[in-house]
Design a protein around this motif. Structure first.
Motif, PDB file in Angstrom:
ATOM      1  N   UNK A  25     -13.789 -37.578  11.579  1.00 50.06           N
ATOM      2  CA  UNK A  25     -13.693 -36.352  10.772  1.00 50.06           C
ATOM      3  C   UNK A  25     -12.996 -35.293  11.625  1.00 50.06           C
ATOM      4  N   UNK A  26     -12.508 -34.271  10.942  1.00 54.26           N
ATOM      5  CA  UNK A  26     -11.921 -33.149  11.669  1.00 54.26           C
ATOM      6  C   UNK A  26     -13.021 -32.207  12.111  1.00 54.26           C
ATOM      7  N   UNK A  27     -12.804 -31.521  13.241  1.00 54.44           N
ATOM      8  CA  UNK A  27     -13.749 -30.480  13.641  1.00 54.44           C
ATOM      9  C   UNK A  27     -13.804 -29.460  12.512  1.00 54.44           C
ATOM     10  N   UNK A  28     -14.939 -28.794  12.335  1.00 49.74           N
ATOM     11  CA  UNK A  28     -15.036 -27.879  11.190  1.00 49.74           C
ATOM     12  C   UNK A  28     -15.021 -26.417  11.587  1.00 49.74           C
ATOM     13  N   UNK A  66     -14.613 -22.849  21.749  1.00 49.95           N
ATOM     14  CA  UNK A  66     -15.372 -24.005  21.287  1.00 49.95           C
ATOM     15  C   UNK A  66     -14.724 -24.637  20.055  1.00 49.95           C
ATOM     16  N   UNK A  67     -14.984 -25.921  19.894  1.00 51.70           N
ATOM     17  CA  UNK A  67     -14.652 -26.621  18.656  1.00 51.70           C
ATOM     18  C   UNK A  67     -15.895 -27.427  18.297  1.00 51.70           C
ATOM     19  N   UNK A  68     -16.390 -27.252  17.056  1.00 51.74           N
ATOM     20  CA  UNK A  68     -17.654 -27.880  16.658  1.00 51.74           C
ATOM     21  C   UNK A  68     -17.435 -28.994  15.657  1.00 51.74           C
ATOM     22  N   UNK A  69     -18.221 -30.046  15.817  1.00 49.09           N
ATOM     23  CA  UNK A  69     -18.311 -31.134  14.852  1.00 49.09           C
ATOM     24  C   UNK A  69     -19.745 -31.148  14.353  1.00 49.09           C
ATOM     25  N   UNK A  70     -19.936 -31.300  13.045  1.00 50.05           N
ATOM     26  CA  UNK A  70     -21.298 -31.370  12.520  1.00 50.05           C
ATOM     27  C   UNK A  70     -21.641 -32.830  12.263  1.00 50.05           C
ATOM     28  N   UNK A  71     -22.583 -33.346  13.022  1.00 51.40           N
ATOM     29  CA  UNK A  71     -23.022 -34.723  12.859  1.00 51.40           C
ATOM     30  C   UNK A  71     -24.485 -34.683  12.420  1.00 51.40           C
ATOM     31  N   UNK A  72     -24.729 -34.966  11.143  1.00 50.21           N
ATOM     32  CA  UNK A  72     -26.079 -34.777  10.625  1.00 50.21           C
ATOM     33  C   UNK A  72     -26.433 -33.300  10.708  1.00 50.21           C
ATOM     34  N   UNK A  73     -27.622 -32.995  11.252  1.00 52.32           N
ATOM     35  CA  UNK A  73     -28.063 -31.603  11.359  1.00 52.32           C
ATOM     36  C   UNK A  73     -27.646 -30.965  12.678  1.00 52.32           C
ATOM     37  N   UNK A  74     -27.034 -31.753  13.546  1.00 55.24           N
ATOM     38  CA  UNK A  74     -26.759 -31.272  14.910  1.00 55.24           C
ATOM     39  C   UNK A  74     -25.262 -31.066  15.105  1.00 55.24           C
TER      40      UNK A  74
END
Ligand code: ZN
Length: 139
Positions: free
Chosen positions: A28-31, A43-51
């Motif tokens: 997936x792309x970072x969101x 920062x660059x964040x990825x959402x994996x589940x709730x974390x």
């Protein structure tokens, strides 16, 4: 009160190279992407589940992330916990003898109020308490 894991911070040298790598891993792309001047990081964040998995790169040579990478190389930098009432919790932990990096919450990514505990008093794990923006306005 400390609740679940909010995010895991990973120290990286090159944010765009690491974004591309983690996009391949997670498919997936970072969101979310953000520069946090207060912390001298991007920062660059990825959402994996709730974390959230938060790739964190230094924006200045004297950034804590630059110092961390210089000493220990890239890798897991900190674990952050969603916390209701960061400042109250810091007071409580200080009373329990936990050494604090931030005596009070400071502005972090995602408009959160954040504070770090010193890894010397937490078994070598840099822990971050973070309070989502909506709960601070409720106080
Ligand atoms: Zn963090």
């Amino acid at each position: 009160m400390i609740q679940g894991v909010n995010h895991i911070g990973i120290a990286v040298r090159d944010l765009s190279a690491s974004k591309a790598l983690f996009e391949k891993i997670f498919q997936v792309q970072h969101f979310h992407e953000e520069v946090v001047d207060e912390q001298k990081v991007a920062i660059a964040s990825f959402k994996q589940g709730d974390v959230l998995i938060e790739l964190t790169a230094a924006t200045h040579d004297d950034s804590p992330i630059a110092k961390f990478i210089e000493k220990r190389g890239e890798g897991i930098h900190h674990i952050a916990f969603t916390t209701q009432g960061v400042n109250e919790e810091l007071k409580r932990l200080s009373g329990e003898g936990v050494q604090l990096i931030n005596a009070h919450g400071v502005p972090g990514a995602h408009d959160m109020l954040i504070a770090f505990l010193h890894p010397k008093s937490t078994n070598g794990v840099l822990m971050e308490l973070c309070e989502p923006a909506q709960s601070t306005s409720d106080v």
